[in-house]
Design a protein around this motif. Structure first.
Motif, PDB file in Angstrom:
ATOM      1  N   GLY A  13       0.817  -1.201   0.000  1.00  0.00           N
ATOM      2  CA  GLY A  13       0.000   0.000   0.000  1.00  0.00           C
ATOM      3  C   GLY A  13       0.849   1.247   0.000  1.00  0.00           C
ATOM      4  N   ILE A  14       0.192   2.396  -0.150  1.00  0.00           N
ATOM      5  CA  ILE A  14       0.883   3.678  -0.105  1.00  0.00           C
ATOM      6  C   ILE A  14       0.996   4.124   1.343  1.00  0.00           C
ATOM      7  N   VAL A  15       2.207   4.495   1.738  1.00  0.00           N
ATOM      8  CA  VAL A  15       2.491   4.860   3.125  1.00  0.00           C
ATOM      9  C   VAL A  15       3.180   6.219   3.157  1.00  0.00           C
ATOM     10  N   ASP A  16       3.191   6.819   4.326  1.00  0.00           N
ATOM     11  CA  ASP A  16       3.949   8.043   4.563  1.00  0.00           C
ATOM     12  C   ASP A  16       5.308   7.676   5.146  1.00  0.00           C
ATOM     13  N   ILE A  17       6.375   8.216   4.564  1.00  0.00           N
ATOM     14  CA  ILE A  17       7.722   7.972   5.071  1.00  0.00           C
ATOM     15  C   ILE A  17       8.484   9.292   5.072  1.00  0.00           C
ATOM     16  N   ASP A  18       9.610   9.302   5.790  1.00  0.00           N
ATOM     17  CA  ASP A  18      10.480  10.469   5.765  1.00  0.00           C
ATOM     18  C   ASP A  18      11.185  10.551   4.408  1.00  0.00           C
ATOM     19  N   ALA A  19      11.346  11.749   3.911  1.00  0.00           N
ATOM     20  CA  ALA A  19      12.062  11.937   2.649  1.00  0.00           C
ATOM     21  C   ALA A  19      13.535  11.586   2.839  1.00  0.00           C
ATOM     22  N   PRO A  20      14.141  10.846   1.900  1.00  0.00           N
ATOM     23  CA  PRO A  20      15.566  10.537   2.011  1.00  0.00           C
ATOM     24  C   PRO A  20      16.422  11.768   1.740  1.00  0.00           C
ATOM     25  N   GLN A  21      17.669  11.687   2.139  1.00  0.00           N
ATOM     26  CA  GLN A  21      18.653  12.721   1.848  1.00  0.00           C
ATOM     27  C   GLN A  21      19.601  12.206   0.773  1.00  0.00           C
ATOM     28  N   ALA A  22      20.236  13.115   0.063  1.00  0.00           N
ATOM     29  CA  ALA A  22      21.222  12.722  -0.945  1.00  0.00           C
ATOM     30  C   ALA A  22      22.506  12.292  -0.243  1.00  0.00           C
ATOM     31  N   ALA A  23      22.786  10.997  -0.257  1.00  0.00           N
ATOM     32  CA  ALA A  23      23.994  10.472   0.371  1.00  0.00           C
ATOM     33  C   ALA A  23      25.221  10.859  -0.448  1.00  0.00           C
ATOM     34  N   ALA A  24      26.408  10.727   0.151  1.00  0.00           N
ATOM     35  CA  ALA A  24      27.644  10.994  -0.581  1.00  0.00           C
ATOM     36  C   ALA A  24      27.703  10.102  -1.816  1.00  0.00           C
ATOM     37  N   GLY A  25      28.044  10.714  -2.952  1.00  0.00           N
ATOM     38  CA  GLY A  25      28.118   9.962  -4.196  1.00  0.00           C
ATOM     39  C   GLY A  25      26.768   9.703  -4.840  1.00  0.00           C
ATOM     40  N   GLU A  26      25.701  10.267  -4.268  1.00  0.00           N
ATOM     41  CA  GLU A  26      24.358  10.028  -4.779  1.00  0.00           C
ATOM     42  C   GLU A  26      23.659  11.347  -5.063  1.00  0.00           C
ATOM     43  N   VAL A  27      22.534  11.243  -5.772  1.00  0.00           N
ATOM     44  CA  VAL A  27      21.699  12.415  -6.015  1.00  0.00           C
ATOM     45  C   VAL A  27      20.277  12.094  -5.587  1.00  0.00           C
ATOM     46  N   LEU A  28      19.575  13.120  -5.144  1.00  0.00           N
ATOM     47  CA  LEU A  28      18.171  12.980  -4.769  1.00  0.00           C
ATOM     48  C   LEU A  28      17.320  13.335  -5.988  1.00  0.00           C
ATOM     49  N   VAL A  29      16.469  12.406  -6.388  1.00  0.00           N
ATOM     50  CA  VAL A  29      15.632  12.595  -7.572  1.00  0.00           C
ATOM     51  C   VAL A  29      14.175  12.676  -7.150  1.00  0.00           C
ATOM     52  N   GLY A  30      13.499  13.741  -7.584  1.00  0.00           N
ATOM     53  CA  GLY A  30      12.057  13.808  -7.451  1.00  0.00           C
ATOM     54  C   GLY A  30      11.436  13.024  -8.596  1.00  0.00           C
ATOM     55  N   VAL A  31      10.746  11.944  -8.276  1.00  0.00           N
ATOM     56  CA  VAL A  31      10.264  11.028  -9.307  1.00  0.00           C
ATOM     57  C   VAL A  31       9.017  11.613  -9.985  1.00  0.00           C
ATOM     58  N   ALA A  32       9.036  11.635 -11.298  1.00  0.00           N
ATOM     59  CA  ALA A  32       7.903  12.141 -12.072  1.00  0.00           C
ATOM     60  C   ALA A  32       7.007  11.010 -12.560  1.00  0.00           C
ATOM     61  N   PHE A  33       7.620   9.989 -13.169  1.00  0.00           N
ATOM     62  CA  PHE A  33       6.877   8.854 -13.712  1.00  0.00           C
ATOM     63  C   PHE A  33       7.617   7.562 -13.387  1.00  0.00           C
TER      64      PHE A  33
END
Length: 340
Positions: A13-33
């Motif tokens: 199911g769809i749940v509420d979670i904390d937003a992740p942070q961009a870890a070292a070597g990673e990027v945070l992507v806002g998912v569109a599709f």
């Protein structure tokens, strides 16, 4: 933020979670599709031995870079991107010989770590591909299934003028058809048992179609090839019992590409394989095929919108899964809009 979580087989199911942070070597992507894949359904049904629950699934997705982790170069906030889900170690034997998609420490986004069915996801920068301006985020979310097609075709090593038989006209069969045409193959037969799927294959350029319930595939292909057999066979139906027939249909020096994860044994008639010197290849995920597929989309040689049968908002994820489970004959690709 919202995420689609599979807590255990058949419990999701769809749940509420904390937003992740961009870890070292990673990027945070806002998912569109994000696209729903058959392997997502396997996780939901408890049929994937690699997954550990709970898991946020989704490995076909695209979006917009929202933050950059330490040490990341070549990407910027607001870049439009899609994500290769294959994470490899770079050190083991497959990685050393250029086969990172079968890395001994392989991790797949959406399987071994959380994936794209969440509004924001942190992913390794090395797996992020920027998009040309003329490739929409909805099309970019479907790059991954086309890389599956590109990978199996490369494994089969087509020659100019080769005829190709594709078994199965589901999403993967149709992506193989489209990529094969984009790469110059013109004699392509698609076999399925559902007429609507065969109609779709013809609309996407199949030169011949066969309904395996009403026609004798082996006889049809023998007649079509003047008894010589077919040099390229891609098994996107993934039914182990069909393998002996594929070996008979294949021409001498033919290549058979296998895509299924079915654990049921297949009968292998060694005489058939040896007398024809057949090449039988497995194909898993993709081996760095994202740039190739993105270029084919940008050039217009691929049209990912042709795969999509349904577009639904994230809130209707449950309804989408019910539809895929109970009415698979109506569904090609379900594209979920998360709204980045």
């Amino acid at each position: 933020m919202k995420a689609f979580e599979v807590r255990a087989p058949h419990d999701f199911g769809i749940v509420d979670i904390d937003a992740p942070q961009a870890a070292a070597g990673e990027v945070l992507v806002g998912v569109a599709f994000a696209g729903i894949c058959g392997s997502d359904m396997h996780i939901i049904h408890g049929e994937n031995a690699f997954v550990r629950f709970p898991r946020i699934t989704g490995h076909e997705f695209a979006g917009i870079v929202e933050d950059i982790g330490d040490g990341v170069e070549g990407l910027a906030v607001c870049d439009r991107v899609c994500i290769d889900p294959v994470i490899s170690c770079g050190e083991c034997y497959p990685c050393r010989i250029g086969r990172p998609n079968v890395c001994t420490r392989l991790a797949v986004i959406g399987v071994h770590r959380n994936g794209g069915f969440e509004q924001r996801v942190s992913v390794p920068a090395d797996n992020v591909h920027r998009l040309p301006a003329n490739v929409g985020l909805d099309q970019a979310a479907l790059v991954e299934p086309y890389t599956i097609a590109a990978n199996v075709l490369e494994r089969m090593q087509p020659h100019d003028g080769d005829a190709l038989l594709i078994l199965g006209a589901g999403v993967i069969g149709l992506t193989i058809l489209q990529v094969a045409r984009a790469k110059g193959l013109t004699d392509i037969t698609v076999c399925d048992v559902i007429d609507d799927r065969l109609d779709a294959a013809r609309s996407l350029g199949a030169s011949h179609t066969v309904n395996g319930q009403r026609q004798d595939l082996e006889a049809v292909m023998s007649e079509r090839s003047d008894g010589e057999g077919i040099p390229l066979i891609a098994d996107a139906a993934c039914v182990p019992a069909l393998f002996p027939q594929l070996a008979r249909i294949a021409s001498p020096a033919g290549r058979i590409g296998l895509l299924g994860f079915n654990a049921t044994p297949s009968d292998l008639v060694q005489l058939e394989v040896i007398k024809k010197e057949l090449t039988i290849v497995g194909s898993r995920l993709n081996n760095r095929k994202f740039p190739d597929v993105i270029e084919m989309l940008a050039s217009g040689r691929l049209d990912a919108s042709a795969l999509v049968s349904h577009r639904l908002p994230f809130a209707e994820m449950g309804e989408a899964i019910h539809m895929i489970d109970h009415h698979p004959e109506r569904v090609r690709k379900v594209l979920i809009e998360l709204g980045a």
